[in-house]
Design an enzyme around this catalytic site. Structure first.
Site, short mmCIF file in Angstrom:
data_model
loop_
_atom_site.label_atom_id
_atom_site.label_comp_id
_atom_site.label_asym_id
_atom_site.label_seq_id
_atom_site.Cartn_x
_atom_site.Cartn_y
_atom_site.Cartn_z
CG ASP A 64 -0.22 -0.20 2.54
OD1 ASP A 64 1.02 -0.25 2.55
OD2 ASP A 64 -0.90 -0.33 3.58
CG HIS A 65 3.60 2.35 3.04
ND1 HIS A 65 2.57 1.66 3.60
CD2 HIS A 65 4.08 3.18 4.00
CE1 HIS A 65 2.42 2.06 4.86
NE2 HIS A 65 3.33 2.98 5.13
CG ASP A 119 2.01 1.19 9.27
OD1 ASP A 119 2.56 1.56 8.22
OD2 ASP A 119 1.23 1.94 9.93
NE ARG A 379 2.86 9.51 12.59
CZ ARG A 379 3.24 8.25 12.63
NH1 ARG A 379 3.80 7.71 11.58
NH2 ARG A 379 3.11 7.55 13.72
CB SER A 533 6.60 5.79 10.84
OG SER A 533 7.96 5.75 10.52
NE ARG A 535 9.64 5.85 7.65
CZ ARG A 535 9.27 7.07 7.30
NH1 ARG A 535 10.16 8.01 7.17
NH2 ARG A 535 8.00 7.35 7.08
FE1 F3S Z 1 -0.27 4.55 5.04
FE2 F3S Z 1 -0.27 6.97 5.99
FE3 F3S Z 1 -1.53 5.10 7.22
S1 F3S Z 1 1.46 5.95 5.13
S2 F3S Z 1 -0.52 3.17 6.74
S3 F3S Z 1 -2.00 5.88 5.21
S4 F3S Z 1 -0.26 6.64 8.15
#
Ligand code: F3S
Length: 641
Positions: A64-65, A119, A379, A533, A535
């Site tokens: 998804d990213h 995540d 964010r 995050s 990350r």
């Molecule tokens: Fe994707 Fe933004 Fe959520 S990067 S997982 S939609 S915080």
């Protein structure tokens, strides 16, 4: 004494420890999720453990990213993830199927269960009564291998809701109000459990918006009860069989209580550049905007997009505004296209983006320089949008739409007519983009394109650490500062030598070069170092560049764990003023580490340049100390096996 919801779930999953705040406990993980930006590394780590398949009840790999396939790298990653998932017993949600948290809520989350996701917004599934925690990829890899998840037992805060939301006030405004009151540090070391009469007025997707953005409070997670709303949602998803009631006992105890009267709330907005810089929309209405983005794992449900469509019907987006809409899942997109709502959105002049994170992770739609963008995301850190000097405001979909129509930040209560969105009888269920694992895993070959590089190795920690302060940083350094995302960097997530060139790129372009020339060294940080995050690349890439320890005033939870997992020592000043004694270029030394590094102990850092000594401490458990001496969690696990 009766138990609250968190204690009930933790008790039924407890492997070691007692439910006593600030002591280390370990739990069984029922489900895991990864996304593409963290998944490739987590899977390489899982592979290094040499197991034939995952041991969890369910593991899902989402993409998804990173959906921009401008080069071969992303597709390489996707093929690796898909073939790996097939071989090792993991479900694979194809690109285009949706954002991990939205799809997991729809199709997999189970009340009363535990979920660990690589995540930071994994707590989204807390909206459905699942204890859902965000962690680094390596922790998730260990959980996939059947290992427990270790963490410091948090305090449990009851958020007692009363009343009901007024028209045009939304779940997003509830969590923004909580951020206004408690700040981005207010949830550190805590879990937020929602209760009170107001809970039953909120749907599961509204609850999920709140638990999603509980991550911005710094909380371990947030959770709602499982009740009639939960049952209704699961029934609409064709999954009523997994429902079970879950509520706190009448005499349950909490460490703290926060009360919110839902009927007293107004539309709220988080101003640049922090999610807790919150005020009422009224206070800043009239601010000119260039862009409005609706979507992300916070606000992209069926209800959110139906509201957007209803408000846009028969209207036009302001000529000076670019409005983008990213549906949270293919289920949502298919439903709004079938019922005609998508046509209303398109007719109004909105741009429909991929079913993915998109602009939330800086993959496209960077605002103009110095521009103003209003987003339904979670964010708004500097630079995350892709434009360093852009100003990002966080709002509800209702506030976003009226702003897109008027061209200035506007209060949705000024919209010209009431909007009522009816729930569908059932959601459109089509899991054809969720690929189950192979029934013949031995025959599956893992596809490794040139973008999939081997894991970097780390040696056990020596007894003396010495080196220069490579960089001195201020407060609230985010993982975005340490390891940026965006279209240039994200494709390199499976290639640590290449991605490490971008560490601290936005703060100091020379950092990677200097770290390599000096043979590594130390970082000095302020308060809340590593917020943002999950990350793990923000620890992994500095480790590759030779960072040995980070000395900061305080750390964000997931990043601190990630540092430990990759063998970097996270130390805090015993006296905050000692921050002033360390400067970039100072030569530091820590000696006798084996003797000095004990739980609750104090270490001495020698500043050889200034001929001074400072005292530092840490929150490390004895298990974490063993991990550090082993050179990280993977080495530690290998030693144990
Ligand atoms: Fe994707 Fe933004 Fe959520 S990067 S997982 S939609 S915080």
């Amino acid at each position: 004494m009766g138990k609250n919801i968190v204690q009930k779930i933790l008790s039924s999953h407890l492997v070691s420890g007692r439910l006593k705040a600030k002591t280390e406990i370990a739990i069984v993980v029922d489900q895991t999720l990864t996304q593409d930006a963290t998944g490739t590394m987590a899977y390489l780590q899982f592979e290094a453990m040499g197991l034939p398949g995952v041991k969890t009840k369910l593991s899902v790999s989402y993409v998804d990213h990173n959906m921009l396939q401008a080069g071969f790298e992303n597709f390489d990653d996707h093929l690796f993830l898909q073939s790996f998932a097939s071989k090792y017993g993991i479900y694979y949600s194809k690109p285009g199927n949706g954002i991990c948290h939205q799809v997991h809520l729809e199709r997999f989350a189970v009340p009363g269960g535990t979920l660990l996701g690589s995540d930071s917004h994994t707590p989204t599934c807390g909206g459905l009564g699942m204890l859902s925690i965000g962690a680094g990829g390596l922790d998730v890899a260990i959980a996939m291998a059947g290992g427990s998840f270790y963490f410091s037992m948090p305090e449990i805060v009851l958020v007692k809701l009363s009343g009901a939301l007024s028209p045009w006030v939304t779940a997003k405004d509830v969590i923004l109000e909580l951020l206004r009151r408690l700040t981005v540090k207010g949830g550190v070391g805590k879990i937020f459990e929602y209760g009170g009469e107001g809970v039953k007025t909120l749907t599961v997707t509204e609850r999920a918006t709140i638990t999603n953005m509980g991550a911005e409070l710094g909380a371990l997670t947030s959770i709602f009860p499982s009740d009639a709303q939960t049952k209704k949602y699961l029934k609409m998803q064709g999954r009523e069989d997994v429902w079970q009631p879950l509520k706190a006992s009448a005499n349950a105890q909490y460490d703290e209580t926060v009360e919110i009267d839902l009927s007293s709330l107004e539309p709220m907005v988080a101003r640049p550049h922090s999610p807790d810089n919150v005020c009422k929309v009224r206070e800043i209405q009239g601010t000119m905007v260039h862009q409005v983005c609706i979507g992300s794992c916070t606000n992209s449900s069926y209800h959110d997009l139906m509201v957007a469509a209803a408000m846009l019907k028969g209207k036009k987006v302001h000529p000076d505004v670019s409005l983008t809409i990213s549906p949270g899942s293919r289920q949502v997109l298919e439903m709004i296209s079938k019922n005609g709502a998508l046509t209303d959105i398109i007719a109004a002049g909105a741009r429909i983006l991929d079913v993915a994170c998109g602009p939330c992770i800086g993959m496209g739609q960077a605002p103009p320089s110095g521009g103003v963008t209003v987003r339904t995301f979670n964010r708004n850190f500097e630079g995350r949008s892709g434009t360093l000097d852009a100003k990002v405001y966080l709002v509800s979909p209702e506030t976003a739409v009226i702003t897109a129509i008027r061209g200035v930040i506007s209060d949705p209560r000024d919209y010209d007519m009431p909007i009522i969105i009816k729930d569908p009888k059932t959601f459109l269920i089509d899991d054809s983009m969720i690929i189950p694992p192979s029934e013949n895993p031995a025959q599956v070959t893992i596809i490794r394109g040139p973008n999939i590089k081997p894991l970097p190795k780390k040696e056990p920690m020596p007894d003396t650490l010495h080196g220069e302060v490579l960089l001195k940083l201020g407060d609230n350094i985010t993982t975005d500062h340490i390891m940026p995302a965006g279209a240039k960097v994200l494709p390199l997530r499976s290639n640590i030598p290449a991605i490490s060139e971008f560490v601290f790129e936005k703060i100091d372009k020379e950092f990677a070069k200097r770290a390599k020339e000096k043979g590594g060294g130390f970082l000095v940080g302020g308060i809340n170092y590593g917020q943002g995050s999950s990350r793990e690349h923000a620890a992994l890439a500095p480790m590759y560049l030779g960072v040995k320890a980070v000395i900061a005033k305080s750390f964000a939870r997931i990043h601190r764990s990630n540092l430990v997992n990759f063998g970097i020592l996270p130390l805090t000043f015993t006296e905050e003023n000692d921050y002033l004694v360390l400067d970039q270029g100072d030569s530091l030394e820590l000696v006798d580490i084996k003797k000095q590094l004990k739980p609750g102990g104090i270490l001495v850092v020698h500043n050889r340049t200034k001929n001074k000594e400072i005292k530092v401490t840490h929150l490390l458990s004895s298990r974490e100390i063993d991990i550090l001496f082993a050179g990280g969690l993977l080495n530690y696990q290998a030693q144990k096996n």
